[in-house]
Design a protein around this motif. Structure first.
Motif, PDB file in Angstrom:
ATOM      1  N   MET A   1       5.332  30.751  13.545  1.00 23.24           N
ATOM      2  CA  MET A   1       4.576  30.693  12.286  1.00 23.24           C
ATOM      3  C   MET A   1       4.564  29.266  11.772  1.00 23.24           C
ATOM      4  N   ALA A   2       3.362  28.771  11.477  1.00 25.06           N
ATOM      5  CA  ALA A   2       3.262  27.406  10.944  1.00 25.06           C
ATOM      6  C   ALA A   2       3.853  27.370   9.543  1.00 25.06           C
ATOM      7  N   ARG A   3       4.737  26.431   9.302  1.00 30.50           N
ATOM      8  CA  ARG A   3       5.402  26.321   8.012  1.00 30.50           C
ATOM      9  C   ARG A   3       5.187  24.931   7.455  1.00 30.50           C
ATOM     10  N   PHE A   4       4.919  24.825   6.168  1.00 28.48           N
ATOM     11  CA  PHE A   4       4.781  23.544   5.496  1.00 28.48           C
ATOM     12  C   PHE A   4       5.947  23.361   4.539  1.00 28.48           C
ATOM     13  N   THR A   5       7.198  23.469   5.062  1.00 28.97           N
ATOM     14  CA  THR A   5       8.349  23.175   4.219  1.00 28.97           C
ATOM     15  C   THR A   5       8.421  21.677   4.029  1.00 28.97           C
ATOM     16  N   ARG A   6       9.310  21.221   3.160  1.00 33.59           N
ATOM     17  CA  ARG A   6       9.357  19.791   2.863  1.00 33.59           C
ATOM     18  C   ARG A   6       9.805  18.965   4.052  1.00 33.59           C
ATOM     19  N   ARG A   7      10.322  19.598   5.119  1.00 38.07           N
ATOM     20  CA  ARG A   7      10.743  18.835   6.271  1.00 38.07           C
ATOM     21  C   ARG A   7       9.963  19.204   7.541  1.00 38.07           C
ATOM     22  N   SER A   8       8.898  19.961   7.396  1.00 34.13           N
ATOM     23  CA  SER A   8       8.188  20.415   8.586  1.00 34.13           C
ATOM     24  C   SER A   8       7.208  19.372   9.099  1.00 34.13           C
ATOM     25  N   THR A   9       6.848  19.502  10.356  1.00 33.77           N
ATOM     26  CA  THR A   9       5.878  18.607  10.955  1.00 33.77           C
ATOM     27  C   THR A   9       4.488  19.004  10.533  1.00 33.77           C
ATOM     28  N   LEU A  10       3.704  18.034  10.044  1.00 34.63           N
ATOM     29  CA  LEU A  10       2.376  18.334   9.534  1.00 34.63           C
ATOM     30  C   LEU A  10       1.393  18.548  10.671  1.00 34.63           C
ATOM     31  N   GLN A  11       0.583  19.602  10.562  1.00 33.83           N
ATOM     32  CA  GLN A  11      -0.479  19.861  11.525  1.00 33.83           C
ATOM     33  C   GLN A  11      -1.845  19.785  10.846  1.00 33.83           C
ATOM     34  N   LEU A  12      -2.055  20.628   9.811  1.00 37.21           N
ATOM     35  CA  LEU A  12      -3.363  20.754   9.209  1.00 37.21           C
ATOM     36  C   LEU A  12      -3.878  19.460   8.614  1.00 37.21           C
ATOM     37  N   THR A 135       8.433  30.247   0.826  1.00 35.12           N
ATOM     38  CA  THR A 135       7.884  30.873   2.023  1.00 35.12           C
ATOM     39  C   THR A 135       6.703  31.750   1.618  1.00 35.12           C
ATOM     40  N   GLY A 136       5.767  31.931   2.543  1.00 35.38           N
ATOM     41  CA  GLY A 136       4.586  32.720   2.244  1.00 35.38           C
ATOM     42  C   GLY A 136       3.420  31.847   1.837  1.00 35.38           C
ATOM     43  N   PRO A 137       2.231  32.485   1.657  1.00 35.76           N
ATOM     44  CA  PRO A 137       1.016  31.724   1.356  1.00 35.76           C
ATOM     45  C   PRO A 137       0.847  31.429  -0.125  1.00 35.76           C
ATOM     46  N   ALA A 138      -0.114  30.565  -0.425  1.00 33.53           N
ATOM     47  CA  ALA A 138      -0.446  30.236  -1.806  1.00 33.53           C
ATOM     48  C   ALA A 138      -0.811  31.488  -2.585  1.00 33.53           C
ATOM     49  N   GLY A 139      -0.209  31.638  -3.763  1.00 39.17           N
ATOM     50  CA  GLY A 139      -0.498  32.773  -4.623  1.00 39.17           C
ATOM     51  C   GLY A 139       0.313  34.012  -4.336  1.00 39.17           C
ATOM     52  N   ASP A 140       1.039  34.025  -3.211  1.00 36.69           N
ATOM     53  CA  ASP A 140       1.843  35.195  -2.840  1.00 36.69           C
ATOM     54  C   ASP A 140       3.130  34.737  -2.163  1.00 36.69           C
ATOM     55  N   ALA A 141       3.822  33.805  -2.803  1.00 35.26           N
ATOM     56  CA  ALA A 141       4.982  33.160  -2.194  1.00 35.26           C
ATOM     57  C   ALA A 141       6.295  33.723  -2.706  1.00 35.26           C
ATOM     58  N   ASP A 142       7.312  33.629  -1.862  1.00 30.74           N
ATOM     59  CA  ASP A 142       8.695  33.818  -2.280  1.00 30.74           C
ATOM     60  C   ASP A 142       9.239  32.437  -2.618  1.00 30.74           C
ATOM     61  N   VAL A 143       9.877  32.312  -3.773  1.00 29.14           N
ATOM     62  CA  VAL A 143      10.321  31.016  -4.277  1.00 29.14           C
ATOM     63  C   VAL A 143      11.818  31.066  -4.550  1.00 29.14           C
ATOM     64  N   TYR A 144      12.526  30.035  -4.088  1.00 25.08           N
ATOM     65  CA  TYR A 144      13.979  29.943  -4.254  1.00 25.08           C
ATOM     66  C   TYR A 144      14.312  28.590  -4.883  1.00 25.08           C
ATOM     67  N   GLU A 179      17.008  25.434   1.977  1.00 27.17           N
ATOM     68  CA  GLU A 179      15.847  25.437   2.870  1.00 27.17           C
ATOM     69  C   GLU A 179      15.812  26.737   3.664  1.00 27.17           C
ATOM     70  N   PHE A 180      14.591  27.209   3.944  1.00 25.15           N
ATOM     71  CA  PHE A 180      14.396  28.451   4.693  1.00 25.15           C
ATOM     72  C   PHE A 180      13.682  28.166   6.009  1.00 25.15           C
ATOM     73  N   HIS A 181      14.097  28.908   7.054  1.00 19.93           N
ATOM     74  CA  HIS A 181      13.456  28.787   8.353  1.00 19.93           C
ATOM     75  C   HIS A 181      12.642  30.022   8.697  1.00 19.93           C
ATOM     76  N   GLY A 182      12.798  31.088   7.904  1.00 22.24           N
ATOM     77  CA  GLY A 182      12.046  32.324   8.092  1.00 22.24           C
ATOM     78  C   GLY A 182      11.590  32.853   6.758  1.00 22.24           C
ATOM     79  N   THR A 198      21.538  33.245   4.366  1.00 27.25           N
ATOM     80  CA  THR A 198      20.968  34.530   3.967  1.00 27.25           C
ATOM     81  C   THR A 198      19.944  34.966   5.002  1.00 27.25           C
ATOM     82  N   ASP A 199      19.806  36.292   5.178  1.00 30.00           N
ATOM     83  CA  ASP A 199      18.735  36.812   6.022  1.00 30.00           C
ATOM     84  C   ASP A 199      17.857  37.804   5.263  1.00 30.00           C
ATOM     85  N   ASP A 200      18.107  37.921   3.930  1.00 32.01           N
ATOM     86  CA  ASP A 200      17.279  38.793   3.117  1.00 32.01           C
ATOM     87  C   ASP A 200      16.801  38.117   1.829  1.00 32.01           C
ATOM     88  N   GLY A 201      17.200  36.865   1.622  1.00 30.48           N
ATOM     89  CA  GLY A 201      16.778  36.122   0.442  1.00 30.48           C
ATOM     90  C   GLY A 201      17.523  36.460  -0.825  1.00 30.48           C
TER      91      GLY A 201
END
Length: 313
Positions: A1-12, A135-144, A179-182, A198-201
């Motif tokens: 899954m493509a992730r745009f965390t603050r440390r991820s490699t940019l693709q888009l 994690t998750g898309p714009a408008g429907d994210a889980d936030v920590y 930071e989250f990886h999943g 954590t594995d359930d947030g």
């Protein structure tokens, strides 16, 4: 899954970043270039998004890397009160940049439209928020959100009012990095030498680090068996799922770390950047002596720090 965390490699956003012709100030021997920015206060975090790289800092400032150079796109933070911003993270699609900082500041910034939603003071909590993971898309994210009092605040409903809960995984020591990886799997570190998983947030378990004897600052969570922590005395700890392996690189505090697939960086005090390549850390030459607070890798690697310093490679 493509992730745009603050440390991820940019693709888009690779094309936008590669096309940017940011004015250079000073070039270092190892390829790092210092570039001009419109601010002279500390930039605490940086993230690649679906448009361009963004950095956040003191006074609630947000700056964006555009083709003509770095520009201020927000001032005063999400509340408009000028609270310092310490952490930034983006949704999986890169379209929303979440900002956190002092006095309970939380904001959701749409990088495509420039719209900012104030999510500050969840449940009337106004602690200093040090870092954020999304994690998750714009408008429907889980936030920590991690704070100075050892709490992790989380919302599974995009930060909507009334959706926030919190947990204190440790002894109440401040949590400088999360930071989250999943989708709901990740790690956090506190200032008391502990790493939590954590594995359930919602529930967190300690996984070390015994006898670390340094303060933790930075965290890179790439999997349950792939975690890197940076700290004082240029110390790096790597976790393979069963044990922690420490390595001392010098004497500078390392405030952030980003590694993946055998390469990456750690950044810290006095303009320090260590490069990670094929399992080895090597100190590189940089054109600044300012403290570097954060690193984000992409088509252009970017480090930010004190005095509004931005280094690119």
């Amino acid at each position: 899954m493509a992730r745009f965390t603050r440390r991820s490699t940019l693709q888009l956003a690779g094309a936008s970043l590669a096309a940017a012709t940011v004015p250079a100030v000073t070039a270092g021997e190892d390829g790092w270039t210092s570039v001009e920015t419109p601010v002279d206060s500390t930039l605490h975090d940086v993230a690649h998004t679906a448009t361009n790289a963004h950095a956040v800092g003191d006074g609630g400032v947000v700056v964006e890397r555009r083709a003509e150079g770095w520009e201020v796109v927000l001032q005063g933070g999400p509340t408009g009160n000028g609270n310092d911003l310490f952490g930034a993270a983006v949704t999986d699609d890169g379209q929303r940049l979440w900002l956190v900082g002092a006095s309970g500041a939380i904001g959701e910034y749409d990088v495509t439209t420039g719209n900012l939603v104030d999510r500050s003071a969840p449940n009337d909590i106004t602690a200093n928020f040090n870092d954020v993971a999304v994690t998750g898309p714009a408008g429907d994210a889980d936030v920590y959100v991690a704070d100075d009092s050892g709490s992790i605040h989380y919302s599974f409903e995009n930060g909507e009012e009334g959706s926030w809960e919190d947990d204190v995984p440790g002894s109440g020591s401040g949590i400088p990095a999360i930071e989250f990886h999943g989708a709901r799997s990740g790690h956090a570190v506190d200032t008391n030498g502990r790493v939590y998983e954590t594995d359930d947030g919602t529930t967190w378990e300690p996984i070390g680090i015994e006898d670390a004897d340094v303060t933790f600052y930075g965290l890179d969570s790439d999997g349950s068996d792939d975690v890197t922590v940076s700290g004082g005395n240029a110390t790096i700890f790597e976790y393979d799922g069963s044990q922690w392996v420490p390595e001392s690189l010098g004497d500078a505090d390392l405030f952030d770390v980003d590694t993946d697939d055998g390469d990456g960086y750690a950044v810290g005090g006095g303009g320090t950047i260590f490069e990670y390549d094929a399992g080895d850390w090597t100190r590189t030459q940089t054109p600044t002596g300012e403290n570097l607070q954060a690193i984000a890798r992409g088509d252009v690697d970017i480090a930010v720090g004190a005095g509004g310093d931005v280094l690119e490679r």
